[in-house]
Design a protein around this motif. Structure first.
Motif, PDB file in Angstrom:
ATOM      1  N   LYS A   1       5.092   3.807   8.151  1.00  0.00           N
ATOM      2  CA  LYS A   1       4.984   5.047   7.377  1.00  0.00           C
ATOM      3  C   LYS A   1       6.177   5.962   7.633  1.00  0.00           C
ATOM      4  O   LYS A   1       6.585   6.738   6.759  1.00  0.00           O
TER       5      LYS A   1
ATOM      6  N   ALA B   1       0.833  -1.208   0.000  1.00  0.00           N
ATOM      7  CA  ALA B   1       0.000   0.000   0.000  1.00  0.00           C
ATOM      8  C   ALA B   1       0.870   1.262   0.000  1.00  0.00           C
ATOM      9  O   ALA B   1       0.592   2.220  -0.743  1.00  0.00           O
ATOM     10  N   LEU B   2       1.935   1.264   0.791  1.00  0.00           N
ATOM     11  CA  LEU B   2       2.810   2.438   0.857  1.00  0.00           C
ATOM     12  C   LEU B   2       3.567   2.663  -0.451  1.00  0.00           C
ATOM     13  O   LEU B   2       3.889   3.802  -0.797  1.00  0.00           O
ATOM     14  N   ARG B   3       3.832   1.582  -1.171  1.00  0.00           N
ATOM     15  CA  ARG B   3       4.533   1.708  -2.463  1.00  0.00           C
ATOM     16  C   ARG B   3       3.566   1.949  -3.622  1.00  0.00           C
ATOM     17  O   ARG B   3       3.993   2.115  -4.763  1.00  0.00           O
ATOM     18  N   GLY B   4       2.269   1.928  -3.343  1.00  0.00           N
ATOM     19  CA  GLY B   4       1.282   2.113  -4.393  1.00  0.00           C
ATOM     20  C   GLY B   4       1.102   0.888  -5.265  1.00  0.00           C
ATOM     21  O   GLY B   4       0.668   0.992  -6.418  1.00  0.00           O
TER      22      GLY B   4
ATOM     23  N   ASP C   1      -0.561  -3.044  -5.970  1.00  0.00           N
ATOM     24  CA  ASP C   1      -1.747  -3.827  -5.635  1.00  0.00           C
ATOM     25  C   ASP C   1      -1.418  -4.805  -4.506  1.00  0.00           C
ATOM     26  O   ASP C   1      -0.303  -5.339  -4.435  1.00  0.00           O
TER      27      ASP C   1
ATOM     28  N   THR D   1      -4.876   2.763   5.165  1.00  0.00           N
ATOM     29  CA  THR D   1      -3.836   3.517   4.451  1.00  0.00           C
ATOM     30  C   THR D   1      -4.419   4.539   3.475  1.00  0.00           C
ATOM     31  O   THR D   1      -3.694   5.406   2.997  1.00  0.00           O
TER      32      THR D   1
ATOM     33  N   TYR E   1       1.044   0.813  11.384  1.00  0.00           N
ATOM     34  CA  TYR E   1       1.090   1.609  10.155  1.00  0.00           C
ATOM     35  C   TYR E   1       1.924   2.875  10.367  1.00  0.00           C
ATOM     36  O   TYR E   1       2.733   3.248   9.505  1.00  0.00           O
TER      37      TYR E   1
ATOM     38  N   LEU F   1      -6.314  -1.473   3.301  1.00  0.00           N
ATOM     39  CA  LEU F   1      -6.604  -0.454   2.284  1.00  0.00           C
ATOM     40  C   LEU F   1      -7.337   0.737   2.891  1.00  0.00           C
ATOM     41  O   LEU F   1      -7.027   1.893   2.611  1.00  0.00           O
TER      42      LEU F   1
ATOM     43  N   SER G   1      -5.291   3.923   0.554  1.00  0.00           N
ATOM     44  CA  SER G   1      -4.746   3.616  -0.761  1.00  0.00           C
ATOM     45  C   SER G   1      -5.873   3.233  -1.735  1.00  0.00           C
ATOM     46  O   SER G   1      -6.872   2.645  -1.342  1.00  0.00           O
ATOM     47  N   SER G   2      -5.672   3.556  -2.994  1.00  0.00           N
ATOM     48  CA  SER G   2      -6.688   3.251  -4.014  1.00  0.00           C
ATOM     49  C   SER G   2      -6.285   2.068  -4.886  1.00  0.00           C
ATOM     50  O   SER G   2      -6.871   1.832  -5.939  1.00  0.00           O
ATOM     51  N   VAL G   3      -5.262   1.318  -4.455  1.00  0.00           N
ATOM     52  CA  VAL G   3      -4.833   0.160  -5.244  1.00  0.00           C
ATOM     53  C   VAL G   3      -5.860  -0.958  -5.119  1.00  0.00           C
ATOM     54  O   VAL G   3      -6.772  -0.913  -4.299  1.00  0.00           O
TER      55      VAL G   3
END
Length: 325
Positions: free
Chosen positions: A308, A197-200, A202, A258, A304, A255, A260-262
């Motif tokens: 982070k 998630a932090l790396r963007g 999936d 974080t 997290y 998800l 995140s939108s992955v």
């Protein structure tokens, strides 16, 4: 002079938290680690202290610690699939030879010893939830067998030293644990999901995601270890959080946390991967007065925040390479 404790695997995730706990309890802590999977950064804050010392040593070889010892915590072992699949022989040796050496030291020093076993001794369980009387469903020649059988042997030799030599021993069976100081690239679900998630990237879920895990925050686990060590119970005790969740739902929690939108993607299930994992903690509740206090939402947030704030290069650090001996 305060009591002295040896903690093997001291630079690892759990070992380092145990060093902190026993330092705070006023013990003289002797940390030992060969650093094959441990990280000195986990314990560097302890080096200025007069009641902490460190031995860079492989416990699979003879152990010498001068002076008296009151307790030994044996936490030296690769604990993630990425590690023990790359170094299968060292994993077996630390569970067998390492435990034997620690038990010999405990006998010589008249020290009480607690060994870190695992829920993996139950294999892919046919009983749910898993209690301490269940013998497990383990494939000894499968890829995970090197870890599962190392821990099963660890329990057997520990009980043998207790019954034959009268060594004071304790056995903890640890279920999935998480928290700060985990390695992002160690292959376990929680750091893998947060790292992706932090790396963007999936999030990778193996199988259909219906397999379950029960996640215990590290502070709760350390409290359980402390209570078991101080108890008078010599048989195995499960320590873990019985709040069970599927890995698919867990990925969705990460998800959401974080932001995140992955996407979540699915890959084939690894060989012998357990379909369900949940501890029966009745013994811990009755014998130790222990149960987990930290809910998953609170624990995940703390974990997290730790990940982070890691340096950016840590996010892209590749897993260690090993030479298996």
């Amino acid at each position: 002079m305060g009591k002295r404790i040896l903690i093997t695997g001291a630079a690892g995730f759990l070992g380092s938290h145990l060093c902190d706990r026993f330092i705070n309890e006023g013990y003289h802590v002797i940390g030992m680690d060969n650093l094959i999977t441990g990280d000195m950064r986990n314990i560097e804050h302890l080096f200025p202290l007069s009641n902490f010392e460190f031995y860079h040593h492989d416990v699979s070889k003879f152990i010498h610690v001068p002076g008296e010892l009151d307790y030994i915590l044996h936490f030296a072992s690769p604990a993630s699939p990425i590690d023990y699949l790359k170094i299968p022989i060292q994993t077996l040796k630390v569970g067998a030879l390492g435990t034997h050496n620690c038990l010999g030291l405990a006998r010589a020093k008249n020290a009480r010893m607690l060994v870190a076993s695992t829920s993996e001794i139950y294999g892919d369980p046919l009983v749910h939830p898993q209690n301490e009387e269940y013998w497990g469903n383990v494939n000894p020649v499968g890829p995970r067998g090197v870890y599962d059988e190392a821990k099963r042997y660890m329990e057997a030799i520990t009980m043998a030293y207790h019954t034959f030599h009268g060594v004071q021993t304790r056995i903890i069976r640890i279920f999935n644990t998480y928290g700060p100081r985990m390695r992002l690239n160690d292959g376990r679900a929680l750091p893998a999901f947060i790292g992706q998630a932090l790396r963007g990237e999936d999030l990778t879920v193996f199988g259909d995601g219906s397999q379950t895990r029960s996640f215990c925050y590290v502070d709760d686990l350390v409290e359980g270890i402390y209570r078991l060590l101080m108890s008078d119970y010599e048989k195995p005790v499960n320590i873990g959080n019985p709040n069970e969740i599927s890995l698919k739902d867990f990925a969705e929690e990460v998800l959401k946390l974080t932001g995140s939108s992955v996407k979540i993607i699915y890959k084939p299930l690894p060989v012998d991967d357990p379909k369900q994992r949940r501890p029966d903690i009745t013994k811990a509740q009755e014998l130790l007065g222990w149960e987990p206090k930290v809910g998953r939402a609170e624990g995940l947030k703390k974990t997290y925040e730790y990940f982070k704030n890691l340096p950016q290069e840590e996010l892209y650090k590749q897993p260690k390479t090993f030479e298996s001996k």
